[in-house]
Design a protein around this motif. Structure first.
Motif, short mmCIF file in Angstrom:
data_model
loop_
_atom_site.label_atom_id
_atom_site.label_comp_id
_atom_site.label_asym_id
_atom_site.label_seq_id
_atom_site.Cartn_x
_atom_site.Cartn_y
_atom_site.Cartn_z
N ASN A 188 0.86 -1.18 0.00
CA ASN A 188 0.00 0.00 0.00
C ASN A 188 0.90 1.24 0.00
O ASN A 188 1.58 1.52 1.00
CB ASN A 188 -0.90 0.00 1.23
N PRO A 189 0.97 1.99 -1.09
CA PRO A 189 1.91 3.11 -1.19
C PRO A 189 1.60 4.24 -0.21
O PRO A 189 2.50 5.02 0.13
CB PRO A 189 1.76 3.58 -2.63
N ILE A 190 0.37 4.33 0.25
CA ILE A 190 0.00 5.39 1.20
C ILE A 190 0.55 5.05 2.59
O ILE A 190 1.06 5.93 3.31
CB ILE A 190 -1.53 5.56 1.25
N GLU A 191 0.47 3.78 2.97
CA GLU A 191 0.95 3.37 4.30
C GLU A 191 2.47 3.23 4.36
O GLU A 191 3.07 3.36 5.42
CB GLU A 191 0.29 2.05 4.70
N CYS A 192 3.10 2.95 3.23
CA CYS A 192 4.55 2.73 3.19
C CYS A 192 5.30 4.05 3.46
O CYS A 192 5.04 5.06 2.80
CB CYS A 192 4.95 2.18 1.82
N ASP A 193 6.24 4.02 4.44
CA ASP A 193 7.02 5.23 4.71
C ASP A 193 8.45 5.14 4.14
O ASP A 193 9.32 5.93 4.48
CB ASP A 193 7.07 5.52 6.21
N LYS A 194 8.65 4.11 3.28
CA LYS A 194 9.92 3.95 2.55
C LYS A 194 11.12 3.80 3.48
O LYS A 194 12.20 4.35 3.24
CB LYS A 194 10.12 5.12 1.57
N CYS A 195 10.94 3.03 4.56
CA CYS A 195 12.04 2.80 5.51
C CYS A 195 13.05 1.79 4.99
O CYS A 195 14.15 1.65 5.53
CB CYS A 195 11.49 2.35 6.86
N ASN A 196 12.67 1.03 3.95
CA ASN A 196 13.53 0.03 3.31
C ASN A 196 13.83 -1.20 4.17
O ASN A 196 14.67 -2.02 3.80
CB ASN A 196 14.85 0.65 2.85
N LYS A 197 13.12 -1.35 5.30
CA LYS A 197 13.36 -2.53 6.13
C LYS A 197 13.01 -3.81 5.38
O LYS A 197 13.71 -4.82 5.47
CB LYS A 197 12.55 -2.43 7.42
N CYS A 198 11.92 -3.77 4.62
CA CYS A 198 11.51 -4.94 3.85
C CYS A 198 12.57 -5.29 2.81
O CYS A 198 12.89 -6.47 2.59
CB CYS A 198 10.16 -4.70 3.19
#
Length: 345
Positions: A188-198
């Motif tokens: 979900n691009p809205i919920e993703c804060d782009k922390c890159n943990k995944c």
């Protein structure tokens, strides 16, 4: 004439205070009557219940089984796998802490697929949908388990018993994803804060965290690690079309893989019969009276016996949705729908 039907042993419930002893008696009966040779180490496959769930099988119900194993100098542990979705059971440390809070302390707790589901063994089966299955590593290593199931309803599978405990319950996280959706996770691009943990946890670099975060379908291997590590819950299962005949078939094939090569004993408690699964993290009320405990060496027969006995008592067919899985399990050679029911006192 040789009797080709599996035996299912059944004991009615006199009191919930006696369930531990009843389970012990059934285990002893199966071992003696079926001539089952017991390994030196036999884990007990369980479900610890989600946080705030109150109708999962109480750890007290297992005490008679554990005592029987100890009397026979058999080492044991509770064994379980991490779940696919977010919650207290999607990573080993949290999962073990939940097990202890719920009272599973009499023997060691083992989470069979590693910290976040990364430890698994590919079991070759070559069936109609799958050629191999991702079975949790420490389950794949076993020669024998006592598979304890809670017979109840399930929002997706229709009902839960021995087959679900094998198929979904013994699969590593990626195997659970493969059964549910046969697809890759979605972000979900809205919920993703782009922390890159995944991205850091992805073993094949399938996560693309740019302006529009996405999973590369060509690279994704379906391990589901990204779902577990995302701190925002932005990565989810694509549920669209996941519950179908193919879902039941894939679960059956995973059950086949988990059972393959093992001399398992199956014990099923038909108590606290709720409409939905112990995975649901809230209080539920049973909608049917307690029935009893069943035991067998055949996972298909024991599920069929539970359904038949319950339907007979209620004078109507119970849990009609999902019964196709029994037909398919028999078709692929996991077990037989026909059985001999033997009631013991």
């Amino acid at each position: 004439m040789v009797n080709l039907l599996a035996n299912v042993y059944y004991k009615q419930i006199s009191s919930k205070d006696n369930l531990s002893n009843d389970a012990r008696d059934l285990l002893k009966t199966v071992v003696e009557k079926e001539g089952v040779s017991l390994e030196e180490k036999i884990p007990i496959k369980v479900h610890f219940g989600e946080e705030k769930n109150v109708t999962y099988l109480s750890p007290s119900y297992y005490e008679g089984i554990i005592d029987y194993l100890k009397e026979n100098q058999i080492e044991s542990c509770f064994i379980e796998t991490n779940v696919l979705y977010r919650g207290e059971r999607n990573a080993r440390r949290k999962h073990m802490l939940l097990a202890y809070r719920h009272g599973f302390t009499k023997i060691p707790v083992v989470i069979a697929d590693g910290e976040i589901g990364e430890d698994y063994t590919d079991i070759e089966i070559n069936k109609n949908n799958l050629s191999k299955c991702k079975i949790a590593q420490k389950i794949a290593e076993q020669n024998q388990m006592i598979v304890v199931s809670h017979f109840k309803g399930h929002i997706g599978a229709g009902f839960g018993g021995a087959i679900k405990q094998l198929g979904m319950g013994c699969a590593a996280r990626g195997g659970k994803l493969e059964q549910h959706a046969k697809t890759v996770p979605i972000i979900n691009p809205i919920e993703c804060d782009k922390c890159n943990k995944c991205k850091k946890h992805c073993p094949v670099n399938a996560l693309k965290i740019g302006l529009f975060p996405r999973v590369d379908k060509k690279k994704c291997i379906g391990c589901a690690s990204c779902i577990s590590v995302c701190p925002k819950g932005a990565i989810k299962i694509n549920w669209i079309g996941s519950i179908s005949k193919k879902f039941y078939e894939r679960m059956a094939e995973y059950a086949y893989a988990a059972h393959k090569g093992k001399n398992n004993i199956y014990i099923t408690f038909a108590v606290n019969i709720t409409r939905n699964c112990d995975c649901e993290g809230h209080k539920m009320k049973p909608f049917l009276k307690d029935l009893g405990i069943f035991a067998s060496t055949d996972p298909v027969s024991i599920d069929m016996a539970c359904l038949d006995k319950l339907s007979e008592r209620e004078k109507r067919k119970i849990f009609t949705r999902g019964r196709y899985i029994l037909d398919y399990c028999q078709e692929i050679g996991l077990g037989k729908k026909d059985y001999n029911l033997i009631e013991i006192n």
